[in-house]
Design an enzyme around this catalytic site. Structure first.
Site, mmCIF file in Angstrom:
data_model
loop_
_atom_site.group_PDB
_atom_site.id
_atom_site.type_symbol
_atom_site.label_atom_id
_atom_site.label_comp_id
_atom_site.label_asym_id
_atom_site.label_seq_id
_atom_site.Cartn_x
_atom_site.Cartn_y
_atom_site.Cartn_z
ATOM 1 N N GLU A 191 -3.249 5.615 2.433
ATOM 2 C CA GLU A 191 -4.117 4.791 1.594
ATOM 3 C C GLU A 191 -5.576 5.198 1.693
ATOM 4 O O GLU A 191 -6.467 4.380 1.921
ATOM 5 C CB GLU A 191 -3.955 3.296 1.933
ATOM 6 C CG GLU A 191 -4.423 2.380 0.806
ATOM 7 C CD GLU A 191 -3.991 0.938 0.981
ATOM 8 O OE1 GLU A 191 -4.870 0.088 1.083
ATOM 9 O OE2 GLU A 191 -2.777 0.678 1.020
ATOM 10 N N LYS A 225 6.643 3.224 -6.600
ATOM 11 C CA LYS A 225 5.913 3.164 -5.340
ATOM 12 C C LYS A 225 5.980 4.494 -4.606
ATOM 13 O O LYS A 225 4.981 4.958 -4.042
ATOM 14 C CB LYS A 225 6.462 2.045 -4.450
ATOM 15 C CG LYS A 225 5.651 1.899 -3.154
ATOM 16 C CD LYS A 225 5.895 0.600 -2.440
ATOM 17 C CE LYS A 225 4.929 0.449 -1.265
ATOM 18 N NZ LYS A 225 5.088 -0.829 -0.558
ATOM 19 N N HIS A 269 -4.211 -12.299 -1.081
ATOM 20 C CA HIS A 269 -4.297 -12.438 0.371
ATOM 21 C C HIS A 269 -5.212 -13.594 0.749
ATOM 22 O O HIS A 269 -4.956 -14.307 1.731
ATOM 23 C CB HIS A 269 -4.819 -11.137 0.993
ATOM 24 C CG HIS A 269 -3.794 -10.050 1.062
ATOM 25 N ND1 HIS A 269 -4.103 -8.759 1.414
ATOM 26 C CD2 HIS A 269 -2.457 -10.051 0.827
ATOM 27 C CE1 HIS A 269 -3.007 -8.019 1.402
ATOM 28 N NE2 HIS A 269 -1.993 -8.785 1.040
ATOM 29 N N LYS A 306 4.286 0.974 5.429
ATOM 30 C CA LYS A 306 3.264 0.037 5.911
ATOM 31 C C LYS A 306 3.938 -1.046 6.731
ATOM 32 O O LYS A 306 4.894 -1.676 6.268
ATOM 33 C CB LYS A 306 2.539 -0.622 4.730
ATOM 34 C CG LYS A 306 1.279 0.061 4.280
ATOM 35 C CD LYS A 306 0.572 -0.863 3.299
ATOM 36 C CE LYS A 306 -0.700 -0.263 2.790
ATOM 37 N NZ LYS A 306 -1.380 -1.185 1.849
ATOM 38 N N ARG A 350 5.250 4.423 21.909
ATOM 39 C CA ARG A 350 4.418 5.167 20.950
ATOM 40 C C ARG A 350 5.207 5.624 19.720
ATOM 41 O O ARG A 350 4.856 6.608 19.066
ATOM 42 C CB ARG A 350 3.727 6.363 21.606
ATOM 43 C CG ARG A 350 2.705 5.975 22.669
ATOM 44 C CD ARG A 350 1.769 7.130 22.964
ATOM 45 N NE ARG A 350 0.785 6.739 23.963
ATOM 46 C CZ ARG A 350 0.893 6.994 25.262
ATOM 47 N NH1 ARG A 350 1.955 7.642 25.724
ATOM 48 N NH2 ARG A 350 -0.044 6.623 26.102
ATOM 49 N N GLU A 383 5.877 -9.157 -7.239
ATOM 50 C CA GLU A 383 5.639 -7.746 -6.927
ATOM 51 C C GLU A 383 6.248 -6.836 -7.997
ATOM 52 O O GLU A 383 5.715 -5.765 -8.287
ATOM 53 C CB GLU A 383 6.205 -7.390 -5.549
ATOM 54 C CG GLU A 383 5.410 -7.964 -4.375
ATOM 55 C CD GLU A 383 4.100 -7.209 -4.107
ATOM 56 O OE1 GLU A 383 3.726 -6.341 -4.921
ATOM 57 O OE2 GLU A 383 3.454 -7.494 -3.091
ATOM 58 N N HIS A 423 3.866 -14.741 -0.475
ATOM 59 C CA HIS A 423 3.089 -13.569 -0.839
ATOM 60 C C HIS A 423 3.162 -13.253 -2.333
ATOM 61 O O HIS A 423 2.131 -13.072 -2.996
ATOM 62 C CB HIS A 423 3.565 -12.360 -0.023
ATOM 63 C CG HIS A 423 2.872 -11.086 -0.383
ATOM 64 N ND1 HIS A 423 1.543 -10.857 -0.084
ATOM 65 C CD2 HIS A 423 3.319 -9.971 -1.024
ATOM 66 C CE1 HIS A 423 1.202 -9.648 -0.528
ATOM 67 N NE2 HIS A 423 2.259 -9.099 -1.095
ATOM 68 N N HIS A 428 -3.783 -8.426 -5.005
ATOM 69 C CA HIS A 428 -3.706 -8.742 -3.585
ATOM 70 C C HIS A 428 -5.024 -9.202 -2.975
ATOM 71 O O HIS A 428 -5.026 -9.907 -1.973
ATOM 72 C CB HIS A 428 -3.189 -7.537 -2.796
ATOM 73 C CG HIS A 428 -1.726 -7.270 -2.979
ATOM 74 N ND1 HIS A 428 -1.155 -7.092 -4.229
ATOM 75 C CD2 HIS A 428 -0.716 -7.137 -2.085
ATOM 76 C CE1 HIS A 428 0.143 -6.871 -4.086
ATOM 77 N NE2 HIS A 428 0.426 -6.887 -2.802
ATOM 78 N N ARG A 481 -3.307 5.003 -3.332
ATOM 79 C CA ARG A 481 -2.319 4.024 -2.876
ATOM 80 C C ARG A 481 -2.853 2.593 -2.947
ATOM 81 O O ARG A 481 -2.081 1.637 -3.068
ATOM 82 C CB ARG A 481 -1.861 4.345 -1.442
ATOM 83 C CG ARG A 481 -0.815 3.359 -0.945
ATOM 84 C CD ARG A 481 -0.140 3.764 0.339
ATOM 85 N NE ARG A 481 0.814 2.737 0.750
ATOM 86 C CZ ARG A 481 1.762 2.903 1.664
ATOM 87 N NH1 ARG A 481 1.898 4.062 2.285
ATOM 88 N NH2 ARG A 481 2.596 1.918 1.965
ATOM 89 N N ASN A 484 -2.194 -2.595 -4.501
ATOM 90 C CA ASN A 484 -2.698 -3.908 -4.109
ATOM 91 C C ASN A 484 -3.239 -4.714 -5.295
ATOM 92 O O ASN A 484 -4.016 -5.647 -5.097
ATOM 93 C CB ASN A 484 -3.793 -3.761 -3.045
ATOM 94 C CG ASN A 484 -3.230 -3.266 -1.726
ATOM 95 O OD1 ASN A 484 -2.315 -3.864 -1.167
ATOM 96 N ND2 ASN A 484 -3.755 -2.161 -1.239
#
Length: 254
Positions: free
Chosen positions: A128, A118, A143, A36, A14, A78, A155, A139, A132, A136
């Protein structure tokens, strides 16, 4: 590697501590920062993941010099993204002096600026829930390109194409000028990044429906409203194709 290790750290017992040690430009400026962690599924990008902050990020910029040229360009995708998130001075810097793999001093400065940009956004919205999502930019379609290519398109390359599509839409809608669109596309190509795709608009939009920003019949996109600035915009799935602009010949045409 950072995403897989981070996701494992988030779930094993956990949650256990972990350190991010980025060795690619993309990881240094983006994926190692912000907590993330995720892995891809056949259905889409980053669909199985968790928020798990590293206790430390150790970045040695000299590692960037060891990258293959295409992996360096991948990271530049990026880097350029941050310029459209209220850092137009970054766009001006890169236009004047494109990032070179051998220019370690410039690379250090750029990494520092991107991490600062960032961190500022993530500290305001770690999970997010709002702002936030601006990170993206490019993206949504990026994606989709990764998914449609079975993840053979890197990416940062896919994000570059996604940004190009959105910037053309912004030009078409009168939010940026033709010269600004041209300058942005030149910025991408100067860093050996792609700005077009052979994947059909229908396929791109269908793939985007699997994106995490899709809820019910709407999807949240990151849309450029002026040079150096983007905003969140929620649109119906049926409207998404209006933003996947592959080519413009003159104002108001695609």
């Amino acid at each position: 590697v950072g995403d897989m290790a981070g996701f494992a750290a988030a779930t094993y017992l956990r949650g256990i501590n972990y350190i991010q040690m980025p060795t690619s430009l993309l990881a240094a400026v983006d994926s190692s920062v912000g907590g993330k962690t995720a892995v891809n599924l056949k259905a889409g990008k980053n669909l199985w993941g968790a928020f798990k902050q590293p206790i430390l990020v150790l970045c040695d910029p000299t590692a960037i010099s060891t990258l293959p040229a295409d992996e360096f360009s991948n990271g530049c995708g990026e880097v350029i993204k941050y310029g459209m998130l209220d850092y137009p001075e970054l766009l001006a810097d890169l236009a004047t002096k494109p990032l070179q793999q051998t220019d370690l001093a410039h690379i250090k400065d750029i990494i520092a600026l991107c991490v600062k940009a960032k961190a500022k956004i993530v500290s305001a919205d770690e999970k997010e829930a709002g702002v936030r999502a601006l990170l993206n930019f490019g993206h949504t379609f990026g994606h989709g390109i990764e998914l449609c290519s079975h993840f053979t398109v890197k990416h940062g390359m896919a994000v570059s194409i996604g940004m190009a599509l959105m910037m053309r839409a912004a030009y078409q809608n009168g939010h940026i000028s033709e010269s600004e669109l041209t300058d942005f596309l030149h910025l991408l190509t100067a860093h050996k990044l792609p700005i077009t795709t052979t994947i059909s608009t229908t396929e791109l939009c269908q793939a985007a429906l699997h994106d995490k920003k899709s809820h019910g019949q709407t999807i949240t996109i990151i849309y450029p409203t002026r040079w150096g600035h983007c905003e969140l915009r929620t649109v119906d799935h049926s409207e998404l194709a209006d933003y996947a602009i592959k080519e413009v010949t003159h104002h108001g045409a695609n």
